[in-house]
Design a protein around this motif. Structure first.
Motif, short mmCIF file in Angstrom:
data_model
loop_
_atom_site.label_atom_id
_atom_site.label_comp_id
_atom_site.label_asym_id
_atom_site.label_seq_id
_atom_site.Cartn_x
_atom_site.Cartn_y
_atom_site.Cartn_z
N LEU A 51 0.88 -1.24 0.06
CA LEU A 51 0.05 -0.21 -0.14
C LEU A 51 0.98 1.26 0.00
O LEU A 51 0.63 2.35 -0.86
CB LEU A 51 -0.96 -0.05 1.32
CG LEU A 51 -1.92 -1.22 1.07
CD1 LEU A 51 -2.86 -1.33 2.36
CD2 LEU A 51 -2.99 -0.98 -0.09
N ASP A 52 2.05 1.04 0.83
CA ASP A 52 2.81 2.53 0.74
C ASP A 52 3.10 2.78 -0.62
O ASP A 52 3.31 3.79 -1.18
CB ASP A 52 4.17 2.21 1.52
CG ASP A 52 3.97 2.80 2.72
OD1 ASP A 52 3.53 3.92 3.10
OD2 ASP A 52 4.56 2.29 3.86
N ILE A 71 -11.20 -7.89 4.00
CA ILE A 71 -10.33 -7.25 5.18
C ILE A 71 -10.93 -6.11 5.59
O ILE A 71 -11.00 -5.83 7.00
CB ILE A 71 -9.04 -7.13 4.56
CG1 ILE A 71 -8.52 -8.60 4.20
CG2 ILE A 71 -8.01 -6.49 5.83
CD1 ILE A 71 -7.21 -8.58 3.43
N LEU A 72 -11.40 -5.21 4.76
CA LEU A 72 -12.11 -4.16 5.22
C LEU A 72 -13.53 -4.33 6.15
O LEU A 72 -13.96 -4.00 6.99
CB LEU A 72 -12.59 -3.17 4.15
CG LEU A 72 -11.38 -2.53 3.33
CD1 LEU A 72 -12.05 -1.72 2.14
CD2 LEU A 72 -10.77 -1.54 4.44
N ASP A 73 -14.26 -5.64 5.61
CA ASP A 73 -15.42 -5.96 6.59
C ASP A 73 -15.01 -6.33 7.73
O ASP A 73 -15.51 -6.05 8.79
CB ASP A 73 -16.07 -7.01 5.70
CG ASP A 73 -17.03 -6.64 4.27
OD1 ASP A 73 -17.41 -5.53 4.27
OD2 ASP A 73 -17.42 -7.58 3.61
N PHE A 101 -4.01 3.58 6.23
CA PHE A 101 -4.46 3.39 4.93
C PHE A 101 -6.16 3.23 4.67
O PHE A 101 -6.45 2.87 3.59
CB PHE A 101 -3.96 2.13 4.45
CG PHE A 101 -2.25 2.16 4.26
CD1 PHE A 101 -1.68 2.91 3.45
CD2 PHE A 101 -1.33 1.06 5.04
CE1 PHE A 101 -0.21 3.02 3.39
CE2 PHE A 101 -0.17 1.25 4.89
CZ PHE A 101 0.49 2.39 4.26
N LEU A 102 -6.65 3.25 5.84
CA LEU A 102 -8.21 2.86 5.72
C LEU A 102 -9.08 3.85 4.94
O LEU A 102 -9.73 3.40 4.10
CB LEU A 102 -8.56 2.52 7.09
CG LEU A 102 -8.10 1.36 7.65
CD1 LEU A 102 -8.88 1.55 9.27
CD2 LEU A 102 -8.92 0.32 7.13
N GLN A 103 -8.65 5.20 5.12
CA GLN A 103 -9.39 6.01 4.31
C GLN A 103 -9.29 5.69 2.78
O GLN A 103 -10.26 6.07 2.12
CB GLN A 103 -8.96 7.57 4.80
CG GLN A 103 -9.84 8.63 4.10
CD GLN A 103 -9.43 10.06 4.52
OE1 GLN A 103 -8.70 10.22 5.31
NE2 GLN A 103 -10.08 10.87 4.12
N ILE A 108 -11.94 3.23 -2.28
CA ILE A 108 -11.61 2.52 -3.82
C ILE A 108 -13.17 2.05 -4.34
O ILE A 108 -14.00 1.38 -3.50
CB ILE A 108 -10.78 1.48 -3.45
CG1 ILE A 108 -9.57 1.69 -3.30
CG2 ILE A 108 -10.93 0.61 -4.83
CD1 ILE A 108 -8.32 0.67 -3.00
N PRO A 109 -13.43 2.48 -5.63
CA PRO A 109 -14.82 2.04 -5.99
C PRO A 109 -14.85 0.64 -6.63
O PRO A 109 -13.95 -0.18 -6.85
CB PRO A 109 -15.05 3.20 -7.13
CG PRO A 109 -13.81 3.22 -7.77
CD PRO A 109 -12.87 3.31 -6.53
#
Length: 245
Positions: A51-52, A71-73, A101-103, A108-109
């Motif tokens: 992600l970085d 993972i977001l769920d 990184f969450l925001q 992401i669509p």
């Protein structure tokens, strides 16, 4: 003027493979844009490093993959699609994800549309049903099935990932393109594609495989006690780690 875009997909937490591809693509401005077709994280464990690197560039657009979504769920306290061993793996990845990184991840669509030299492009992780959920992987895709799935789409080119093999189907209606998985491959190669669209809509596709050193990445699964490591190393990396033991 001819437009060139890079298409990457299914990085799956493999930073060394991603870096090899980013180095091969070159600095910002060398191509017009990079499109990432989801599954940035999961399966591989180099979540924050991936992600970085991705978010450090300003020329990459993303769509949501099923692993990203799961993972977001979990982080949000929702039940993911994954079960048993896969869910335990996702929970481990979620626990090690840097919350900074969450925001960006939440933004992401599911799909992106774009147009280059008169050609309309649709980017998504995989085929979606009427509710916006991913279809199960079709291991026997055909031009007839793809044209039926996208019968209501105005896109000239549909780009997707998820199924970790190359798709390059040309029908009378459109081009269907899957660049293969960048981060999960049974050889030390990182795959991606370059799509060129000429002044008059001429389309060219180049599939690339970039060599990289995956030894430390593969050995890291067991060093870090990543859940489901043996299954992942066998199914997604072809047991390449065995040569280093």
């Amino acid at each position: 003027m001819e437009k060139k875009i890079a298409i990457i997909s299914d990085i799956h937490g493999n930073q060394s493979a991603l870096k090899a591809v980013i180095d091969d693509i070159g600095p910002e401005g060398k191509i017009d844009h990079i499109y990432c077709l989801g599954d940035l994280i999961g399966i591989g464990y180099e979540t924050n490093e991936v992600l970085d690197l991705l978010f450090s560039r300003g020329d990459i657009s993303f769509v949501m993959g099923n692993h990203d979504e799961a993972i977001l769920d979990i982080i949000a306290g929702r039940e993911p699609y994954s079960k048993k061993r896969e869910k335990a793996h996702h929970e481990w990845i979620a626990a090690h994800l840097d919350r900074k990184f969450l925001q960006r991840l939440h933004a992401i669509p599911t799909t992106i549309e774009a147009e280059y030299n008169g050609k309309k492009l649709l980017f998504l992780h995989y085929h979606l049903d009427e509710l916006g959920d991913f279809f199960a992987v079709d291991y026997g895709p055909t031009i007839e099935k793809l044209d039926f799935l996208y019968r209501d789409s105005s896109a000239d080119i549909v780009c997707f990932g998820h199924h970790h093999v190359i798709h390059h189907f040309k029908t009378k209606k459109r081009l269907y393109l899957n660049p293969c998985s960048l981060g999960c491959y049974p050889k030390p190669l990182a795959a991606y594609a370059i799509l060129s669209i000429g002044d008059h809509g001429e389309i060219g596709v180049t599939f690339k495989e970039v060599p990289y050193d995956n030894k430390e990445f593969l050995l890291g699964y067991n060093k870090l006690n990543v859940p489901d490591a043996e299954y992942i190393l066998k199914m997604f990396h072809g047991n390449q780690h065995l040569q280093y033991l």
